[in-house]
Design a protein around this motif. Structure first.
Motif, PDB file in Angstrom:
ATOM      1  N   ILE A  39      31.381  38.236  42.138  1.00 29.48           N
ATOM      2  CA  ILE A  39      32.775  38.587  42.163  1.00 29.48           C
ATOM      3  C   ILE A  39      33.418  37.561  43.107  1.00 29.48           C
ATOM      4  CG2 ILE A  39      34.408  40.577  43.132  1.00 29.48           C
ATOM      5  CD1 ILE A  39      31.963  42.628  42.374  1.00 29.48           C
ATOM      6  N   LEU A  40      34.529  37.046  42.754  1.00 28.71           N
ATOM      7  CA  LEU A  40      35.349  36.147  43.422  1.00 28.71           C
ATOM      8  C   LEU A  40      36.623  36.941  43.844  1.00 28.71           C
ATOM      9  CD1 LEU A  40      36.420  33.253  44.724  1.00 28.71           C
ATOM     10  CD2 LEU A  40      36.998  32.647  42.359  1.00 28.71           C
ATOM     11  N   VAL A  41      36.569  37.057  45.123  1.00 28.09           N
ATOM     12  CA  VAL A  41      37.741  37.785  45.748  1.00 28.09           C
ATOM     13  C   VAL A  41      38.611  36.833  46.553  1.00 28.09           C
ATOM     14  CG1 VAL A  41      38.642  39.482  47.350  1.00 28.09           C
ATOM     15  CG2 VAL A  41      36.238  39.773  46.292  1.00 28.09           C
ATOM     16  N   VAL A  42      39.765  36.581  45.902  1.00 27.46           N
ATOM     17  CA  VAL A  42      40.987  35.710  46.429  1.00 27.46           C
ATOM     18  C   VAL A  42      41.993  36.551  47.285  1.00 27.46           C
ATOM     19  CG1 VAL A  42      42.613  33.941  46.096  1.00 27.46           C
ATOM     20  CG2 VAL A  42      40.824  34.273  44.566  1.00 27.46           C
ATOM     21  N   GLY A  43      41.646  36.234  48.837  1.00 24.35           N
ATOM     22  CA  GLY A  43      42.700  36.977  49.629  1.00 24.35           C
ATOM     23  C   GLY A  43      41.767  37.850  50.780  1.00 24.35           C
ATOM     24  N   GLY A  44      41.820  37.562  51.926  1.00 23.00           N
ATOM     25  CA  GLY A  44      40.833  38.214  52.763  1.00 23.00           C
ATOM     26  C   GLY A  44      41.574  39.258  53.458  1.00 23.00           C
ATOM     27  N   GLY A  45      42.691  39.747  53.013  1.00 24.48           N
ATOM     28  CA  GLY A  45      43.414  41.088  53.456  1.00 24.48           C
ATOM     29  C   GLY A  45      42.810  42.323  53.385  1.00 24.48           C
ATOM     30  N   TRP A 227      31.355  37.744  35.282  1.00 23.37           N
ATOM     31  CA  TRP A 227      31.996  37.754  36.705  1.00 23.37           C
ATOM     32  C   TRP A 227      33.348  38.287  36.666  1.00 23.37           C
ATOM     33  CZ3 TRP A 227      33.523  33.212  39.771  1.00 23.37           C
ATOM     34  CH2 TRP A 227      34.425  32.381  39.250  1.00 23.37           C
ATOM     35  N   TYR A 228      33.745  38.520  37.745  1.00 25.08           N
ATOM     36  CA  TYR A 228      35.150  39.005  38.156  1.00 25.08           C
ATOM     37  C   TYR A 228      35.987  38.186  38.986  1.00 25.08           C
ATOM     38  CZ  TYR A 228      34.792  42.243  34.523  1.00 25.08           C
ATOM     39  OH  TYR A 228      34.240  43.088  33.127  1.00 25.08           O
ATOM     40  N   VAL A 229      37.131  38.031  38.713  1.00 23.13           N
ATOM     41  CA  VAL A 229      38.018  37.332  40.058  1.00 23.13           C
ATOM     42  C   VAL A 229      38.889  38.414  40.229  1.00 23.13           C
ATOM     43  CG1 VAL A 229      39.627  35.721  40.360  1.00 23.13           C
ATOM     44  CG2 VAL A 229      37.885  35.118  38.798  1.00 23.13           C
ATOM     45  N   ILE A 230      39.235  38.702  41.688  1.00 28.99           N
ATOM     46  CA  ILE A 230      40.140  39.801  42.098  1.00 28.99           C
ATOM     47  C   ILE A 230      41.087  39.007  42.835  1.00 28.99           C
ATOM     48  CG2 ILE A 230      40.239  41.874  43.414  1.00 28.99           C
ATOM     49  CD1 ILE A 230      38.168  41.860  41.186  1.00 28.99           C
ATOM     50  N   ASP A 231      42.318  39.427  42.537  1.00 24.71           N
ATOM     51  CA  ASP A 231      43.507  38.743  43.175  1.00 24.71           C
ATOM     52  C   ASP A 231      43.916  39.896  44.329  1.00 24.71           C
ATOM     53  OD1 ASP A 231      45.865  37.687  44.221  1.00 24.71           O
ATOM     54  OD2 ASP A 231      46.810  37.449  42.133  1.00 24.71           O
ATOM     55  N   ALA A 232      43.451  39.623  45.358  1.00 22.36           N
ATOM     56  CA  ALA A 232      43.631  40.525  46.608  1.00 22.36           C
ATOM     57  C   ALA A 232      44.477  39.747  47.522  1.00 22.36           C
ATOM     58  CB  ALA A 232      42.600  40.766  47.397  1.00 22.36           C
ATOM     59  N   SER A 233      45.437  38.656  46.880  1.00 23.08           N
ATOM     60  CA  SER A 233      46.236  37.774  48.036  1.00 23.08           C
ATOM     61  C   SER A 233      47.432  38.616  48.145  1.00 23.08           C
ATOM     62  CB  SER A 233      46.496  36.547  47.060  1.00 23.08           C
ATOM     63  OG  SER A 233      47.455  36.730  45.965  1.00 23.08           O
ATOM     64  N   LYS A 579      46.234  39.563  29.097  1.00 24.32           N
ATOM     65  CA  LYS A 579      45.774  38.000  28.838  1.00 24.32           C
ATOM     66  C   LYS A 579      44.661  37.649  29.284  1.00 24.32           C
ATOM     67  CE  LYS A 579      48.564  34.539  29.170  1.00 24.32           C
ATOM     68  NZ  LYS A 579      49.958  33.621  29.774  1.00 24.32           N
ATOM     69  N   ILE A 580      44.144  38.105  30.474  1.00 25.93           N
ATOM     70  CA  ILE A 580      42.746  37.697  30.870  1.00 25.93           C
ATOM     71  C   ILE A 580      42.212  38.972  31.190  1.00 25.93           C
ATOM     72  CG2 ILE A 580      41.742  36.427  32.975  1.00 25.93           C
ATOM     73  CD1 ILE A 580      44.120  34.705  33.404  1.00 25.93           C
ATOM     74  N   ASP A 581      40.928  38.672  30.667  1.00 27.63           N
ATOM     75  CA  ASP A 581      39.981  40.011  30.611  1.00 27.63           C
ATOM     76  C   ASP A 581      39.122  40.410  31.741  1.00 27.63           C
ATOM     77  OD1 ASP A 581      41.057  40.605  28.342  1.00 27.63           O
ATOM     78  OD2 ASP A 581      39.223  40.055  27.025  1.00 27.63           O
ATOM     79  N   ASN A 582      38.728  39.458  32.648  1.00 29.63           N
ATOM     80  CA  ASN A 582      37.772  39.449  33.855  1.00 29.63           C
ATOM     81  C   ASN A 582      38.756  38.956  35.253  1.00 29.63           C
ATOM     82  OD1 ASN A 582      38.203  36.438  33.447  1.00 29.63           O
ATOM     83  ND2 ASN A 582      36.431  35.901  34.280  1.00 29.63           N
ATOM     84  N   LEU A 583      40.050  39.369  35.198  1.00 30.40           N
ATOM     85  CA  LEU A 583      40.951  39.347  36.476  1.00 30.40           C
ATOM     86  C   LEU A 583      41.340  40.847  36.627  1.00 30.40           C
ATOM     87  CD1 LEU A 583      42.564  37.808  38.396  1.00 30.40           C
ATOM     88  CD2 LEU A 583      44.370  37.447  36.646  1.00 30.40           C
ATOM     89  N   LEU A 584      41.013  41.113  37.943  1.00 36.06           N
ATOM     90  CA  LEU A 584      41.629  42.587  38.335  1.00 36.06           C
ATOM     91  C   LEU A 584      42.628  42.015  39.543  1.00 36.06           C
ATOM     92  CD1 LEU A 584      38.398  44.682  38.212  1.00 36.06           C
ATOM     93  CD2 LEU A 584      40.330  45.217  36.747  1.00 36.06           C
ATOM     94  N   VAL A 585      43.596  43.261  39.783  1.00 32.59           N
ATOM     95  CA  VAL A 585      44.512  42.948  40.651  1.00 32.59           C
ATOM     96  C   VAL A 585      44.161  44.046  41.701  1.00 32.59           C
ATOM     97  CG1 VAL A 585      46.768  42.865  41.038  1.00 32.59           C
ATOM     98  CG2 VAL A 585      45.976  41.781  39.174  1.00 32.59           C
ATOM     99  N   ALA A 586      44.149  43.860  43.097  1.00 32.61           N
ATOM    100  CA  ALA A 586      44.209  44.923  43.974  1.00 32.61           C
ATOM    101  C   ALA A 586      45.261  44.408  45.181  1.00 32.61           C
ATOM    102  CB  ALA A 586      43.032  44.551  44.787  1.00 32.61           C
ATOM    103  N   GLY A 587      45.714  45.502  45.977  1.00 27.89           N
ATOM    104  CA  GLY A 587      46.685  45.346  46.860  1.00 27.89           C
ATOM    105  C   GLY A 587      48.059  45.408  46.306  1.00 27.89           C
ATOM    106  N   SER A 604      45.925  51.977  54.451  1.00 27.20           N
ATOM    107  CA  SER A 604      45.268  52.573  53.513  1.00 27.20           C
ATOM    108  C   SER A 604      45.216  52.562  52.121  1.00 27.20           C
ATOM    109  CB  SER A 604      45.222  54.307  53.934  1.00 27.20           C
ATOM    110  OG  SER A 604      46.427  54.765  53.555  1.00 27.20           O
ATOM    111  N   PHE A 605      46.330  52.263  51.508  1.00 29.78           N
ATOM    112  CA  PHE A 605      46.536  52.228  50.056  1.00 29.78           C
ATOM    113  C   PHE A 605      45.555  51.029  49.561  1.00 29.78           C
ATOM    114  CE2 PHE A 605      48.617  48.942  47.664  1.00 29.78           C
ATOM    115  CZ  PHE A 605      48.249  49.479  46.240  1.00 29.78           C
ATOM    116  N   GLU A 606      45.983  49.911  50.443  1.00 29.93           N
ATOM    117  CA  GLU A 606      45.274  48.538  50.115  1.00 29.93           C
ATOM    118  C   GLU A 606      43.932  48.665  50.184  1.00 29.93           C
ATOM    119  OE1 GLU A 606      46.250  44.788  51.363  1.00 29.93           O
ATOM    120  OE2 GLU A 606      48.238  45.083  52.134  1.00 29.93           O
ATOM    121  N   TRP A 607      43.354  49.474  51.227  1.00 29.61           N
ATOM    122  CA  TRP A 607      41.865  49.662  51.306  1.00 29.61           C
ATOM    123  C   TRP A 607      41.284  50.360  49.925  1.00 29.61           C
ATOM    124  CZ3 TRP A 607      38.784  47.665  54.999  1.00 29.61           C
ATOM    125  CH2 TRP A 607      37.250  47.857  54.855  1.00 29.61           C
TER     126      TRP A 607
END
Length: 671
Positions: A39-45, A227-233, A579-587, A604-607
């Motif tokens: 898992i690649l997490v982009v963004g350390g918030g 693998w998964y890429v998570i946009d947590a930016s 469009k992209i199957d292994n990208l998830l979005v958080a935050g 708390s929502f972000e968490w």
């Protein structure tokens, strides 16, 4: 010769199907290292930390990148270390397990939850301690789950590699920077001074850089992602770079977003962003020098409302450290303790250090059109997707706000005679200061709104899934504004959408819209994977450019959608881009409307969103299934979705508030 050229062209085309699309944009030198992860997490918030936390507990190898050197986003690098919580949810302590642990560790660090004795929250604390708490949490999660964390501070993602179909991210190029020999340490310069350098591959006079290539740890098996890429930016950076469909700014008025301030969408008007800073109360008056740019911004500053026009009230609002308790005070109906020397306050004030651009000339987050025009969507062209000059002016207005607090005598909203001098305060800066920067500003601005994905089309959502205003708002839509402003058909559709089983009667005209009972709960999503509760809270963009122009006003109608919201859910469909199957979005970049996003943005929502992302990614890898396959048959029963939801609940990550049911309409007591 023609035959040879033709053969070469055919070979070239054939090979392109097996080659990552962005190879043509490879960096100017070979990567300094290649790193493998599940898992690649982009963004350390907070959302990125929660993703990593759950991924580690699930035994996965997690790579976590962050543009600053602190974990925590809102509670650390953005300086807003005052937990935004609603009274009922806080009273019941109904949160994700990791968020509860965060609160417990803050309490253990200080021997209390609120060492700042602030009045906006039950917990205000020093940003650097927030970072340290999260570091220790991830270390323990790594040990308990037997996962592995690879932490990459001061790192940005520059490029993505995708397969020929474009549906899978195969790799990502990151740039990690450190101070060059003989240069000042990191956090000496402001973000506006360094951000463009940070996104450039080449070493510079200021930075030495390492190029890191992130790739999947596992070999590919079948069609499911490995693998998964998570946009947590903070701004939806990866969804901008990947060029998946998204929205930005104001949505057009519709029956789903009836309180919109515009009949058409306006991508330039996002909520204001804020560079926070710390200031300390002192025994003696201080010599605070006026910044050279202060006259430019002084026409903007204000206490905003008469009931807030008290310096002690504003100072203690987000006081993050208080070594001794002052005398009880009360102003505008708010009780608080008086400031005492040594108290440290973090400032985050709408008509103070909020910077609120709203036009194509000054918006912070570039639209797709602006990205394309500036070349940032070209291979190797990505520079973070932000307007550097807007960052600079956000920094200036914040520094100027401190001077206004201590030495200003004007008030743009309340007039003369309101603002008094308060010289017994100093601006706190230095690498060992609360913000951890030589200049005293937060390392990154507090972001309230970024790019928001449009989920995949499906049943009842032919143009793509999104959580809308009417899904969460407590508003009474019998109000005169809606009856007079919305076209008859739109108003009828609005009321039908809130009418439940009576919807057909309303649409057919058998039942007048005004007779529809007010709904007293939020929409219940069959694919809920997390929760949140907060008011729909706006810091609107300004009408004219520049925002600080004398006499400027907030965009008319932007606050109309503000108000209370019912406890709400996070739908998995809101986290899955097109469009992209292994990208998830958080935050903050999940699929919400402009108005709904004003509630889906707090701690708390972000968490909860990050916990859902981390759990979903680990579950998908274990079961060899793509996340979209968990929801593509809704509203039919999805057995594996039910398994995921059961796993979240077993792990004490709630997907619904207590007593959530279509038969329970008694939510008015949730405050």
């Amino acid at each position: 010769m023609k035959r040879q050229l033709s053969l070469l062209n055919v070979c070239s085309i054939f090979l392109s199907f097996f080659t990552p699309l962005s190879v043509i944009a490879a960096p100017p030198r070979n990567p300094d290292k290649t790193v493998k992860c599940d898992i690649l997490v982009v963004g350390g918030g907070l959302s990125g930390i929660a993703t990593a936390y759950e991924g580690l507990l699930a035994g996965k190898e997690v790579c976590l990148t962050e543009i600053t050197d602190w974990m925590g986003g809102q509670i650390s690098s953005q300086g807003t270390s005052a937990l935004d919580e609603r009274p009922t949810q806080r009273q019941k302590l109904f949160y994700s397990r990791g968020y509860l642990e965060l609160r417990e560790r803050i309490n253990k660090t200080y021997g209390q939850l609120n060492p700042g004795d602030c009045w906006v929250s039950d917990s205000c604390f020093l940003p650097g301690d927030g970072h340290q708490v999260l570091v220790s949490m991830l270390k323990d999660a790594q040990r308990k789950g037997r996962g592995k964390l690879q932490w990459f501070p001061n790192t940005v993602i520059k490029e993505l590699e995708t397969t020929s179909s474009g549906k899978i991210i195969d790799g990502a190029y990151g740039i990690q920077h450190k101070s060059a020999n003989g240069q000042p340490p990191l956090n000496t310069f402001t973000l506006s001074q360094t951000i463009e350098d940070a996104y450039t591959y080449e070493n510079s006079s200021r930075f030495n850089k390492s190029i890191i290539r992130f790739v999947p740890k596992q070999a590919k098996k079948g069609d499911a992602p490995n693998w998964y890429v998570i946009d947590a930016s903070e701004t939806g950076e990866i969804i901008g770079l990947a060029d998946v469909p998204y929205r930005l700014g104001i949505d057009e008025r519709s029956y789903l977003e009836p309180s919109s301030s515009s009949a058409s969408n306006d991508p330039y008007c996002t909520q204001g962003f804020t560079y926070t800073f710390a200031m300390e109360a002192t025994k003696e008056p201080q010599q605070n020098e006026m910044p050279s740019f202060y006259p430019q911004y002084s026409p903007y500053y204000s206490y905003e409302l008469q009931r807030l026009a008290s310096f002690p009230l504003v100072f203690t609002y987000r006081r993050i450290w208080s070594p001794q308790t002052g005398e009880p005070m009360k102003f505008g109906g708010i009780n608080f303790s008086a400031p005492t020397p040594g108290d440290i306050s973090m400032q985050n004030w709408t008509w103070g250090n909020d910077y609120r651009p709203g036009t194509a000339q000054d918006n912070l987050i570039y639209t797709r059109g602006q990205l394309e025009a500036s070349g940032q969507l070209q291979p190797g062209g990505w520079m973070g997707g932000l307007r550097t000059d807007a960052l600079r002016k956000g920094e200036e207005i914040s520094i100027g706000y401190f001077y206004w607090l201590v030495a200003g005598t004007t008030d743009s909203q309340l007039g003369e005679g309101v603002k008094q001098l308060h010289p017994n305060h100093r601006y706190v800066k230095g690498l060992d200061s609360p913000m951890g920067t030589a200049h005293g500003l937060s390392k990154y601005p507090y972001m309230r709104e970024g790019r928001r994905i449009i989920g995949r089309p499906g049943y009842a959502h032919p143009r793509g899934f999104s959580i809308e205003e009417i899904d969460i708002s407590r508003r009474d839509y019998n109000d005169e504004f809606y009856r007079k402003t919305l076209p008859t058909r739109m108003y009828r559709k609005l009321k039908a959408s809130l009418a439940g089983l009576e919807a057909i009667s309303v649409l057919s005209g058998k039942k007048p819209p005004e007779d529809v009972a007010r709904r007293t709960r939020s929409t219940i999503f069959p694919d809920a994977v997390g929760i949140g509760h907060y008011a729909i809270d706006f810091h609107p963009c300004m009408t004219k450019s520049p925002p600080e122009a004398p006499g400027n006003t907030e965009r008319e109608g932007e606050r109309r959608g503000a108000g209370q919201a019912y406890p709400f859910q996070i739908a998995l469909r809101a986290m899955i881009p097109q469009k992209i199957d292994n990208l998830l979005v958080a935050g903050k970049s999940i699929a919400t409307s402009h108005i709904a996003a004003a509630a889906y943005r707090v701690h708390s929502f972000e968490w909860s969103a990050g916990a859902a992302a981390g759990t979903t990614a680990a579950f998908a890898l274990k079961n060899n299934i793509a996340p979209y396959e968990l929801v593509d048959e809704l509203p039919r029963i999805e057995p594996q979705l039910i398994q995921l939801q059961r796993l979240l609940k077993q792990n004490n990550n709630p997907t619904a508030f207590p007593d959530t049911s279509i038969f329970n309409e008694n939510w008015n007591d949730w405050k």
